[in-house]
Design a protein around this motif. Structure first.
Motif, PDB file in Angstrom:
ATOM      1  N   TYR A 162      10.259 -12.115  22.278  1.00  0.00           N
ATOM      2  CA  TYR A 162       9.755 -13.387  22.787  1.00  0.00           C
ATOM      3  C   TYR A 162       8.637 -13.363  23.867  1.00  0.00           C
ATOM      4  O   TYR A 162       9.321 -13.362  25.080  1.00  0.00           O
ATOM      5  CB  TYR A 162      11.253 -14.133  22.480  1.00  0.00           C
ATOM      6  N   ALA A 163       7.902 -14.298  23.719  1.00  0.00           N
ATOM      7  CA  ALA A 163       7.051 -15.229  24.838  1.00  0.00           C
ATOM      8  C   ALA A 163       8.080 -15.847  25.004  1.00  0.00           C
ATOM      9  O   ALA A 163       8.910 -16.643  24.498  1.00  0.00           O
ATOM     10  CB  ALA A 163       5.748 -15.408  24.145  1.00  0.00           C
ATOM     11  N   ASP A 164       7.998 -16.787  26.316  1.00  0.00           N
ATOM     12  CA  ASP A 164       8.775 -17.220  27.479  1.00  0.00           C
ATOM     13  C   ASP A 164       8.471 -18.659  26.404  1.00  0.00           C
ATOM     14  O   ASP A 164       8.966 -19.693  26.611  1.00  0.00           O
ATOM     15  CB  ASP A 164       8.415 -17.361  28.421  1.00  0.00           C
ATOM     16  N   SER A 165       7.130 -18.818  26.222  1.00  0.00           N
ATOM     17  CA  SER A 165       7.171 -20.903  25.807  1.00  0.00           C
ATOM     18  C   SER A 165       7.314 -20.755  24.279  1.00  0.00           C
ATOM     19  O   SER A 165       7.785 -21.656  23.899  1.00  0.00           O
ATOM     20  CB  SER A 165       4.895 -20.361  25.156  1.00  0.00           C
ATOM     21  N   VAL A 166       7.982 -19.473  23.562  1.00  0.00           N
ATOM     22  CA  VAL A 166       8.499 -19.937  21.949  1.00  0.00           C
ATOM     23  C   VAL A 166      10.368 -19.703  22.180  1.00  0.00           C
ATOM     24  O   VAL A 166      11.042 -19.901  20.940  1.00  0.00           O
ATOM     25  CB  VAL A 166       7.912 -19.191  21.456  1.00  0.00           C
ATOM     26  N   ARG A 167      10.918 -18.548  22.855  1.00  0.00           N
ATOM     27  CA  ARG A 167      11.658 -18.119  23.149  1.00  0.00           C
ATOM     28  C   ARG A 167      13.019 -19.559  23.523  1.00  0.00           C
ATOM     29  O   ARG A 167      12.559 -20.501  23.205  1.00  0.00           O
ATOM     30  CB  ARG A 167      12.472 -17.557  24.303  1.00  0.00           C
ATOM     31  N   GLY A 175       1.029  -1.690  -0.363  1.00  0.00           N
ATOM     32  CA  GLY A 175       0.064   0.024  -0.613  1.00  0.00           C
ATOM     33  C   GLY A 175       0.487   1.269  -0.152  1.00  0.00           C
ATOM     34  O   GLY A 175       1.995   1.151   0.041  1.00  0.00           O
ATOM     35  N   SER A 176      -0.353   2.184   0.230  1.00  0.00           N
ATOM     36  CA  SER A 176       1.084   3.609  -0.129  1.00  0.00           C
ATOM     37  C   SER A 176       1.808   4.004   1.375  1.00  0.00           C
ATOM     38  O   SER A 176       1.070   4.495   2.361  1.00  0.00           O
ATOM     39  CB  SER A 176       0.184   4.567   0.152  1.00  0.00           C
ATOM     40  N   ILE A 177       2.784   3.379   1.739  1.00  0.00           N
ATOM     41  CA  ILE A 177       3.325   3.404   3.109  1.00  0.00           C
ATOM     42  C   ILE A 177       4.399   4.422   3.406  1.00  0.00           C
ATOM     43  O   ILE A 177       5.789   4.522   2.706  1.00  0.00           O
ATOM     44  CB  ILE A 177       3.685   1.988   3.028  1.00  0.00           C
ATOM     45  N   ALA A 178       4.656   5.097   4.103  1.00  0.00           N
ATOM     46  CA  ALA A 178       5.794   5.997   4.423  1.00  0.00           C
ATOM     47  C   ALA A 178       6.529   5.448   5.090  1.00  0.00           C
ATOM     48  O   ALA A 178       7.983   5.370   5.121  1.00  0.00           O
ATOM     49  CB  ALA A 178       4.707   7.443   4.898  1.00  0.00           C
ATOM     50  N   SER A 179       6.200   4.258   6.104  1.00  0.00           N
ATOM     51  CA  SER A 179       7.761   3.985   7.358  1.00  0.00           C
ATOM     52  C   SER A 179       6.902   3.171   8.401  1.00  0.00           C
ATOM     53  O   SER A 179       5.601   2.842   8.023  1.00  0.00           O
ATOM     54  CB  SER A 179       7.932   4.755   7.747  1.00  0.00           C
ATOM     55  N   ILE A 180       7.693   1.962   8.093  1.00  0.00           N
ATOM     56  CA  ILE A 180       7.090   0.626   9.228  1.00  0.00           C
ATOM     57  C   ILE A 180       7.671   0.733  10.767  1.00  0.00           C
ATOM     58  O   ILE A 180       8.987   0.794  10.564  1.00  0.00           O
ATOM     59  CB  ILE A 180       6.774  -0.603   8.471  1.00  0.00           C
ATOM     60  N   GLY A 181       7.422   1.023  11.803  1.00  0.00           N
ATOM     61  CA  GLY A 181       7.991   0.986  13.135  1.00  0.00           C
ATOM     62  C   GLY A 181       7.993  -0.691  13.359  1.00  0.00           C
ATOM     63  O   GLY A 181       7.596  -1.671  12.852  1.00  0.00           O
ATOM     64  N   ALA A 182       7.184  -0.770  14.633  1.00  0.00           N
ATOM     65  CA  ALA A 182       6.871  -2.333  15.378  1.00  0.00           C
ATOM     66  C   ALA A 182       5.889  -2.810  14.835  1.00  0.00           C
ATOM     67  O   ALA A 182       5.677  -2.435  13.982  1.00  0.00           O
ATOM     68  CB  ALA A 182       7.385  -2.090  16.982  1.00  0.00           C
ATOM     69  N   MET A 183       6.772  -4.770  14.316  1.00  0.00           N
ATOM     70  CA  MET A 183       5.794  -5.486  14.097  1.00  0.00           C
ATOM     71  C   MET A 183       5.867  -6.366  14.667  1.00  0.00           C
ATOM     72  O   MET A 183       6.804  -6.756  15.364  1.00  0.00           O
ATOM     73  CB  MET A 183       6.833  -6.294  12.780  1.00  0.00           C
ATOM     74  N   GLY A 184       4.605  -7.441  14.683  1.00  0.00           N
ATOM     75  CA  GLY A 184       4.899  -8.535  15.469  1.00  0.00           C
ATOM     76  C   GLY A 184       3.774  -9.750  15.024  1.00  0.00           C
ATOM     77  O   GLY A 184       3.321  -9.506  14.491  1.00  0.00           O
ATOM     78  N   TRP A 185       4.178 -10.844  15.319  1.00  0.00           N
ATOM     79  CA  TRP A 185       3.738 -12.051  15.709  1.00  0.00           C
ATOM     80  C   TRP A 185       2.550 -11.998  16.976  1.00  0.00           C
ATOM     81  O   TRP A 185       3.188 -12.205  17.933  1.00  0.00           O
ATOM     82  CB  TRP A 185       4.382 -13.151  14.981  1.00  0.00           C
ATOM     83  N   TYR A 186       1.330 -12.554  16.683  1.00  0.00           N
ATOM     84  CA  TYR A 186       0.357 -12.937  17.313  1.00  0.00           C
ATOM     85  C   TYR A 186      -0.462 -13.878  17.260  1.00  0.00           C
ATOM     86  O   TYR A 186      -0.867 -14.768  15.704  1.00  0.00           O
ATOM     87  CB  TYR A 186      -0.276 -11.948  18.263  1.00  0.00           C
TER      88      TYR A 186
END
Length: 120
Positions: free
Chosen positions: A59-64, A26-37
């Motif tokens: 990281y969550a403790d369960s996946v670190r 899309g028309s993105i100027a910048s992206i900051g933080a990103m995450g997986w839920y």
């Protein structure tokens, strides 16, 4: 308009690996933080891993130690390498990103989700 599109989910046996991708367009100027839920049936959505624009990760403790989050800023894409998968990793995985459109402030966006099922 901004779109976040996840891919890479599927069915895998315990101990196996998958790599998820999240591409922003899309028309993105910048992206900051990103995450997986992720969200399993009957459970609340939980943060799995996050990465700042500068590459700092959490990281969550369960996946670190099993999962690795990364991003390619040139491609506006984030990844989640998942190794040593367990049945309890089964969930719908969603990407989230703080995105700034031209002349706008940062806003949070969500992808549509990709299913990960770990089962023998």
């Amino acid at each position: 308009q901004v779109q976040l599109v996840e891919s890479g989910g599927g069915l895998v046996q315990p101990g196996g690996s998958l790599r998820l991708s999240c591409a922003a367009s899309g028309s993105i100027a910048s992206i900051g933080a990103m995450g997986w839920y992720r969200q399993a049936p009957g459970k609340q959505r939980e943060l799995v891993a996050s990465i700042s624009s500068g590459g700092t990760t959490t990281y969550a403790d369960s996946v670190r130690g099993r999962f690795t989050i990364s991003r390619d800023n040139a491609k506006n894409t984030m990844y989640l390498q998942m190794n040593a998968l367990k049945p309890e990793d089964t969930a719908a995985y969603y990407c989230n990103a703080d995105i700034r459109l031209p002349y706008r402030t940062f806003e949070g966006y969500w992808g549509q989700g990709t299913q990960v099922t770990v089962s023998s």
